[in-house]
Enzyme design. Structure first.
Site, PDB file in Angstrom:
ATOM      1  N   GLY A  70     -12.063  20.234 -18.049  1.00 19.11           N
ATOM      2  CA  GLY A  70     -13.097  19.953 -19.243  1.00 19.11           C
ATOM      3  C   GLY A  70     -14.269  19.293 -18.375  1.00 19.11           C
ATOM      4  N   ARG A 164       7.803   5.599 -18.336  1.00 17.69           N
ATOM      5  CA  ARG A 164       9.158   5.930 -17.180  1.00 17.69           C
ATOM      6  C   ARG A 164       8.820   5.865 -16.287  1.00 17.69           C
ATOM      7  NH1 ARG A 164       9.024  10.204 -21.444  1.00 17.69           N
ATOM      8  NH2 ARG A 164       7.506  11.804 -19.393  1.00 17.69           N
ATOM      9  N   TYR A 203     -10.928  14.126 -35.876  1.00 18.31           N
ATOM     10  CA  TYR A 203     -10.997  13.048 -34.562  1.00 18.31           C
ATOM     11  C   TYR A 203     -11.396  12.531 -34.584  1.00 18.31           C
ATOM     12  CZ  TYR A 203     -13.487  12.773 -29.904  1.00 18.31           C
ATOM     13  OH  TYR A 203     -14.302  12.502 -28.602  1.00 18.31           O
ATOM     14  N   GLN A 220       4.473  -3.742 -27.079  1.00 16.03           N
ATOM     15  CA  GLN A 220       5.366  -3.852 -26.665  1.00 16.03           C
ATOM     16  C   GLN A 220       6.723  -3.291 -25.237  1.00 16.03           C
ATOM     17  OE1 GLN A 220       7.085  -0.957 -30.801  1.00 16.03           O
ATOM     18  NE2 GLN A 220       8.876  -0.266 -28.916  1.00 16.03           N
TER      19      GLN A 220
END
Length: 400
Positions: A70, A164, A203, A220
């Site tokens: 973009g 992860r 948006y 968390q």
């Protein structure tokens, strides 16, 4: 049948075999010559890449940029590539274009993935710049449900990836989280004045909930997050039909069409050039600040002043016309960048006139493009200090 007759037949067959073999070899020679010519042509057109900084494996990072094809994302990719990092772009090309990043395709440090982040992505990275989202009103209103999904489900997927692989994530939020502000200028501590049930809410509210998710994952899961609240940004590679103030005014002025202002024109905006924003994003990513931070230009203009400025720079004879105001259009917008100054030592450097002149030149070339093979390539001169490529060659539009 006597032996002489057999000898003649054998000789005739041998001649036929020789002739046939010669024809095959001749044809193969033609094919080989054609292939050699094609290889030579391809070598002559071989992609030249700007020279990138060499980083050792200790300093080199694998960086994911969602929405990297973009407008803002492609400029960020340029900067990260030149700095010597390995960059992976994930984009579904809803508003992004391959042309914005085609000068890196094939480079050993660059990888392009056609991917919609509403679906999970499983790769190994050190940093994530999460920019993927339609950002202009016509684009995010075109499919409001999809806009909400990108900023909610897409952000969850990127936060899951960060968790992860223990990567740091920078989320590109927006000044729209302030809505139609009642506090001026807007500080990061202002909670905003947003309509949750209107055409812009898909948006505004999805960006707000994405910020909340970043906070929740940080608390968390212990993820390192950065949040940039980006104010109006302009520059080359803006989509011609994105419906934003800069692109609308510049295109209308260049084509001597009436410059359209919605409302009275007294509403205000602040505009930062894209290279300033990229500086801020990289500085924020590598800082120790984990709360939302404004990145914008505190210089404020009315829309009417801005239209007049563009008209003068273009030298246009276009008239200025006024139309009915847009629903929920903010009356004023100006960032307080005290945090960015103190934490990042960052503030915009590019003057409005300089930035607009570069943007006008880009759009003027864009209007000259008539065929798919034409290229309106933009690569900032100031980013080529390490390169052996002539900036003029990269920046020029192919002759029509």
């Amino acid at each position: 049948m006597n032996s002489n007759h057999l000898d003649k037949i054998s000789l005739f067959v041998l001649i036929l075999i020789i002739v046939y073999t010669s024809q095959i070899i001749y044809c193969q020679d033609d094919k080989i010559l054609a292939l050699e010519k094609r290889i030579q042509d391809l070598e002559a057109r071989q992609q030249q890449y700007p020279e990138v900084t060499f980083l050792t494996y200790k300093d080199r990072k694998r960086i994911l940029v969602t929405g990297g094809a973009g407008f803002v994302g492609s400029h960020l990719v340029d900067r990260l590539m030149l700095a010597g990092h390995e960059v992976i772009v994930a984009d579904n090309f809803f508003t992004g274009r391959k042309r914005n990043i085609e000068h890196w395709i094939g480079h050993e440090n660059f990888e392009l993935i056609n991917h919609d982040i509403v679906n999970p992505l499983y790769i190994e990275v050190d940093q994530i710049y999460h920019l993927a989202s339609p950002a202009s009103p016509p684009h995010y209103m075109y499919n409001p449900v999809k806009t909400i999904k990108v900023n909610s489900i897409g952000t969850i997927n990127m936060l899951g990836l960060a968790r992860r692989v223990r990567a740091r994530l920078l989320f590109a939020s927006t000044s729209e989280v302030y809505g139609d502000p009642e506090v001026h200028p807007q500080k990061e501590t202002y909670f905003g004045n947003v309509n949750p049930f209107g055409p812009r809410s898909c948006y505004d509210e999805s960006k707000r909930v994405a910020e909340a998710m970043c906070y929740a994952y940080a608390q968390q899961e212990g993820i390192s997050i950065r949040i940039a609240r980006i104010f109006n940004t302009y520059g080359p590679r803006m989509h011609m039909n994105d419906g934003r103030v800069v692109s609308n005014f510049v295109l209308q002025a260049l084509q001597n069409e009436p410059i359209t202002i919605y409302g009275t024109g007294k509403q205000t905006r602040s505009f930062q050039y894209v290279s300033d924003l990229v500086d801020g994003l990289i500085a924020l990513m590598n800082s120790n600040y984990s709360m939302p931070m404004n990145l914008g230009n505190p210089d404020e203009y009315t829309i009417e002043q801005f239209a007049t400025k563009i008209k003068e720079l273009v030298g246009s004879q276009a008239s200025i016309v006024y139309k009915d105001p847009v629903i929920d259009d903010p009356k004023q917008r100006r960032p307080d960048i005290t945090l960015a100054k103190s934490w990042l030592n960052w503030e915009p450097k590019v003057l409005l006139s300089d930035g607009l002149n570069k943007t006008i030149a880009y759009f003027r070339n864009e209007l000259l493009v008539k065929h798919h093979s034409n290229r309106n390539v933009f690569f900032p001169n100031e980013w080529l200090h390490l390169s052996n490529i002539n900036a003029m060659e990269l920046n020029k539009n192919i002759e029509l």
